[in-house]
Design a protein around this motif. Structure first.
Motif, PDB file in Angstrom:
ATOM      1  N   MET A  29     -31.306  29.602  43.398  1.00  0.00           N
ATOM      2  CA  MET A  29     -30.152  29.383  44.274  1.00  0.00           C
ATOM      3  C   MET A  29     -29.870  30.596  45.151  1.00  0.00           C
ATOM      4  O   MET A  29     -29.573  30.456  46.339  1.00  0.00           O
ATOM      5  N   TYR A  32     -32.305  30.640  48.178  1.00  0.00           N
ATOM      6  CA  TYR A  32     -32.294  29.586  49.189  1.00  0.00           C
ATOM      7  C   TYR A  32     -30.902  29.122  49.619  1.00  0.00           C
ATOM      8  O   TYR A  32     -30.778  28.365  50.584  1.00  0.00           O
ATOM      9  N   LEU A  33     -29.849  29.532  48.907  1.00  0.00           N
ATOM     10  CA  LEU A  33     -28.502  29.091  49.270  1.00  0.00           C
ATOM     11  C   LEU A  33     -27.611  30.287  49.600  1.00  0.00           C
ATOM     12  O   LEU A  33     -27.838  31.405  49.117  1.00  0.00           O
ATOM     13  N   ASP A  34     -26.570  30.033  50.403  1.00  0.00           N
ATOM     14  CA  ASP A  34     -25.619  31.089  50.735  1.00  0.00           C
ATOM     15  C   ASP A  34     -24.861  31.524  49.490  1.00  0.00           C
ATOM     16  O   ASP A  34     -24.621  30.735  48.568  1.00  0.00           O
ATOM     17  N   ILE A  37     -21.861  29.423  48.469  1.00  0.00           N
ATOM     18  CA  ILE A  37     -22.219  28.126  47.878  1.00  0.00           C
ATOM     19  C   ILE A  37     -22.643  28.307  46.425  1.00  0.00           C
ATOM     20  O   ILE A  37     -22.261  27.529  45.545  1.00  0.00           O
ATOM     21  N   VAL A  38     -23.426  29.361  46.166  1.00  0.00           N
ATOM     22  CA  VAL A  38     -23.873  29.642  44.798  1.00  0.00           C
ATOM     23  C   VAL A  38     -22.671  29.878  43.894  1.00  0.00           C
ATOM     24  O   VAL A  38     -22.585  29.329  42.782  1.00  0.00           O
ATOM     25  N   LEU A  56     -25.557  21.107  43.609  1.00  0.00           N
ATOM     26  CA  LEU A  56     -26.816  21.812  43.909  1.00  0.00           C
ATOM     27  C   LEU A  56     -27.807  20.890  44.600  1.00  0.00           C
ATOM     28  O   LEU A  56     -28.425  21.257  45.609  1.00  0.00           O
ATOM     29  N   GLN A  59     -26.903  20.289  48.213  1.00  0.00           N
ATOM     30  CA  GLN A  59     -27.231  21.433  49.070  1.00  0.00           C
ATOM     31  C   GLN A  59     -28.738  21.534  49.318  1.00  0.00           C
ATOM     32  O   GLN A  59     -29.168  21.900  50.414  1.00  0.00           O
ATOM     33  N   MET A  60     -29.540  21.203  48.317  1.00  0.00           N
ATOM     34  CA  MET A  60     -30.997  21.278  48.465  1.00  0.00           C
ATOM     35  C   MET A  60     -31.499  20.302  49.515  1.00  0.00           C
ATOM     36  O   MET A  60     -32.529  20.530  50.157  1.00  0.00           O
ATOM     37  N   LEU A  63     -32.016  21.918  52.892  1.00  0.00           N
ATOM     38  CA  LEU A  63     -32.930  23.048  53.029  1.00  0.00           C
ATOM     39  C   LEU A  63     -34.069  22.728  53.976  1.00  0.00           C
ATOM     40  O   LEU A  63     -34.598  21.610  53.982  1.00  0.00           O
ATOM     41  N   TRP A  68     -39.665  25.647  49.685  1.00  0.00           N
ATOM     42  CA  TRP A  68     -38.515  25.589  48.766  1.00  0.00           C
ATOM     43  C   TRP A  68     -38.728  24.595  47.622  1.00  0.00           C
ATOM     44  O   TRP A  68     -38.291  24.836  46.497  1.00  0.00           O
TER      45      TRP A  68
END
Length: 875
Positions: A29, A32-34, A37-38, A56, A59-60, A63, A68
């Protein structure tokens, strides 16, 4: 980008969120995530793990970063989400769906069972289904809030476990910790649930995903139905309907229809067709037809020779019939599922895939009263139906029932094999006789081969071009001379203890040969029954002779390794052995033997580092460089004789600059639990190696022992190397068949002229077998008459043996002595043999070792099949 993956993540989100805990894959996470967001996902996990997992996944689906999705798969595997990883990788959630019954049951009894659990004790037995972080949290919960709170945490973790064995491990843990009240809750209320651990039986849940499987014709691989490249998952409109749906049915090729011809007429038959033609698909078609032909009484058993093959075939059967008709009940059973009832599985399912010994045990114990409860038995690799093999045990019962009674309802028999060239034979008549005996054993009077559609078969199945590379033998090397001199000195020391020539009939033996190994085995067996008037002297002599011969064995192994690999590898092998000897603690004899090695070790090390390269390795390096220069997409499988040699060849390739890009994997058979190198691989290890070999950006080469030549599906390759690896006709056909791509080649590399000659003879014998089959097929009446005659002769022989008076068995308990030093080890009542197995039950053995005085060396000597490296010097 990744539109199909995103669509499937949405489609299977209900499954994924049941098991995934976002904090476990936090590293993914954060990449690949801000950050915000995490933090939001982790915060939500404090109140609802399922909601956090859904956040999660949502959000994926936004991407766009390259790689990823593979990173997601990798973090799942690294985080021990093995079940979830496999389900997402293959987009097949059937195995996870099977966990629902246990989950629902545990949820129902949670308020009762948590009162009787002791989490801190249970955790020691449940590492196989709980992650380390979960264990830490449960311990912390018990420390801070008490036992019941920790028990609830434990149950919650189990409910989110994606390990298929968690329910079984929970029962074992409760039993080991003597938590009888909790165990009774599982046993009393969950007996039926436990019995269904390996099946999907019943209506799917209302929210189950609609899945459509598309199968495309692919000529190269036998395991077409399992290939992820041939299966896609399609989202159906209208949401979730609760019923799996069939998208299309596979059409058999004409030659495959020809292979089913006799079987669909309910005839017993041996189907003989080359590796890679799709015999398993033929078996599926036969099973499908049989179910339609006998809808009310069809009971099918598919038998495999090994657990590895069982797992492969079980998965294929389950996936095929799940997509074709979910109402067809398919299940499986192998050796580690002894908590299941074989008869219950047969009675409550249409198809059962199992290892042969399971059925043998059930018949011997009368759990399965007769083979007459079955309607069809499929024997995979049926050429094994000889001698004392479990296949032959099953068929002996079959034939006794058939020949003893005129009224019986025995199952149809179908055998599958790549070659019927069994036994030794020198001409076509002897080959015919061997084939007739196999037909008699399997009660078949029909041998099915492809005769009308050979051209189509050849267009799909490519027989690799065979070539031989005869390499000059290593010249006499100082390393070899030193090792042989040490062995000579050891023999002289042993002769001072006892005249070993009187302990073996094997007189002609040469250092560094299999014959020498046989001599060592013969001497050690004779020591076990050696009797002398002075018991102390007898113990001393046996113990010393065992030590001498065990050291001779290791030096002999080193010579064999040196012959095929590097001198460095042989020295490493000896170093590892003497490290074990020193760590075990040794007596005066071992001190002398160790000193003998230590004295020569500096010289051996110099020779290992300065010596010339083995010419066979030079030849192998040239072949590999040439093949990969001509085709950088080459896929290679190399067969070697021993596990030690497989490890040595991998080290050599990894350390050779021009070859290390191959990143070879090593595939060896399963071994007993041991900490020593080369002791064996678990099924998961094997699967990991094969999966790596399938990936074009990882391993380009597989180094395998005999475990890979029969049954296990190896991905397509175009280069098969036989490195000093030669067997019989059947082995030759199977090994060669691993090269399935068009233009494949098979090379034998050897410095032994006799070995090359033997392989050429095998090629000649293969043609002899083909001609023998054609002759038998042209004379069906003669074949049938001869099979009848052989069956009557075999039956008369069995009846004569059974009529002979049995040797009376003396009742009572016996002292069992260590075969090395003749000291008392235990009483016969203290051990038991697992049903139908020559191996000591390891759990009982471990228990006894803990109860006594740490006499593992004595006890391991009782079992001649124990791993030799685990033997220590008797205390």
């Amino acid at each position: 980008m990744y539109e199909m993956e995103k669509k499937n993540l949405r489609h299977f989100s209900d499954y994924i969120t049941r098991f995934l805990r976002p904090s476990v894959i936090k590293n993914f996470m954060t990449v690949y995530l801000d950050k915000e967001i995490v933090e939001s996902i982790l915060s939500k996990e404090m109140t609802s793990v399922t909601t956090a997992a859904q956040m999660l996944l949502d959000q994926m689906c936004y991407l766009e970063d390259m790689g990823w999705f593979q990173a997601f798969l990798d973090i799942l595997l690294a985080s021990e989400y093995t079940g979830l990883h496999e389900a997402i990788k293959e987009w097949n959630f059937q195995e996870l769906e099977e966990l629902n019954e246990h989950r629902r049951f545990l949820e129902r009894i949670e308020p009762s069972i948590t009162k009787h659990m002791k989490p801190s004790e249970l955790l020691a037995h449940m590492s196989g289904c709980l992650k380390p972080i979960e264990c830490e949290e449960i311990r912390a919960e018990e420390s801070q809030r008490g036992r019941i709170a920790a028990s609830e945490k434990l149950v919650t973790s189990l409910l989110r476990s994606d390990k298929p064995n968690w329910f079984k491990l929970l029962k074992i843990a409760l039993e080991n910790c003597d938590l009888d009240e909790a165990l009774d809750l599982l046993e009393t209320n969950g007996g039926a649930t436990a019995a269904k651990a390996s099946e999907w039986d019943g209506e799917p849940e209302a929210m189950m995903t609609t899945v459509s499987f598309e199968y495309r014709e692919e000529p190269e691989t036998e395991d077409m139905l399992m290939s992820s490249n041939n299966t896609s998952v399609i989202e159906e409109p209208g949401g979730f309907t609760g019923k799996p749906e069939r998208s299309g049915e596979r059409k058999l090729r004409e030659y495959q229809k020809e292979l089913t011809a006799a079987a669909v007429k309910s005839q017993n038959t041996i189907i003989c067709a080359p590796t890679g033609c799709g015999k398993t698909i033929v078996a599926l078609a036969i099973s499908d037809y049989h179910l339609k032909q006998f809808p009310e009484r069809a009971k099918i058993v598919f038998l495999a020779t090994k657990v590895d093959v069982y797992e492969q075939q079980y998965k294929l059967f389950k996936e095929h019939f799940f997509s074709k008709d979910p109402n067809i009940r398919v299940t499986g059973m192998c050796g580690d599922m002894d908590y299941l009832s074989v008869r219950w599985l047969i009675e409550n399912h249409d198809i059962v895939v199992m290892t042969a010994q399971i059925l043998v045990n059930a018949l011997q114990s009368s759990e399965v009263p007769s083979l007459e409860i079955l309607s069809l038995i499929l024997f995979d690799e049926c050429h094994n139906t000889t001698g004392k093999h479990p296949y032959n045990n099953i068929m002996t019962r079959y034939l006794d029932t058939k020949l003893n009674s005129s009224t019986h309802s025995l199952p149809q028999i179908v055998g599958l094999t790549a070659s019927v060239g069994i036994g030794s034979f020198k001409n076509e008549l002897e080959a015919e006789n061997n084939i007739l005996q196999l037909c008699a054993n399997l009660d078949t009077r029909v041998i099915t081969t492809v005769t009308e559609h050979k051209d189509e078969l050849k267009s799909y199945v490519h027989t690799p071009e065979k070539a031989f590379f005869e390499v000059k033998q290593c010249m006499s090397h100082p390393f070899i001379r030193i090792i042989k001199n040490i062995m000579s000195n050891i023999e002289q020391l042993a002769q001072k203890t006892f005249n070993m020539e009187n302990l073996s009939n094997i007189q002609s033996r040469e250092y560094g040969s299999q014959k020498y190994e046989q001599w060592i085995v013969s001497v050690q067996k004779s020591c076990r029954v050696l009797q002398m008037k002075n018991a102390d002297e007898e113990r001393r002599i046996c113990r010393e002779l065992y030590n001498y011969t065990e050291h001779l064995r290791k030096y002999n192994d080193a010579l064999i390794i040196n012959e095929d690999a590097r001198t460095k590898d042989a020295l490493d092998y000896l170093d590892a052995f003497f490290d074990q000897v020193r760590n075990a603690g040794y007596d005066e004899t071992e001190r002398k033997l160790t000193a003998l090695y230590d004295c020569q070790r500096p010289q051996l090390l110099r020779l290992a580092t300065e010596g010339d390269q083995n010419p066979k390795l030079d030849e192998l390096r040239f072949i590999l460089e040439e093949e990969y220069h001509n085709n950088d997409q080459t896929r290679t499988v190399m067969f070697v004789k021993t596990r030690a040699l497989a490890d040595a060849m991998k080290k050599w390739i990894d350390e050779t600059d021009s070859l290390k890009f191959l990143k070879p994997g090593v595939l060896i058979g399963k071994g007993r639990k041991s900490n020593f190198t080369g002791s064996g691989m678990t099924p998961n290890n094997q699967k990991g190696i094969l999966d790596s070999f399938k990936s074009s950006d990882q391993s380009k080469m597989l180094i395998a022992t005999s475990v890979a030549d029969e049954g296990i599906d190896i991905p397509q390759c175009n280069l098969v190397l036989m490195y000093e690896y030669v067997g019989n006709v059947v082995k030759m056909v199977q090994v060669r068949g691993r090269g399935r791509m068009e233009g494949s080649r098979c090379f034998l590399i050897s410095s032994n002229k006799d070995r090359i000659a033997k392989e050429k003879i095998n090629m000649f014998k293969e043609k002899m077998v083909e001609e023998a089959i054609e002759q038998l097929q042209s004379r069906p009446a003669d074949l049938s008459n001869k099979v009848d005659m052989l069956q009557r002769e075999d039956k008369a022989r069995r009846d004569h043996i059974s009529a002979s008076p049995e040797k009376p068995k003396t009742q009572g308990s016996y002292e069992l002595l260590c075969s090395k030093c003749k000291r008392f080890a235990c009483m016969s009542d203290d051990i038991r043999v697992a049903l139908g197995s020559p191996q000591l039950d390891l759990m009982v053995l471990d228990w006894f070792v803990m109860r006594t005085y740490n006499m593992l060396p004595h006890l391991s000597a009782l079992n001649t099949d124990c791993v030799r490296e685990s033997d220590k010097v008797c205390a």
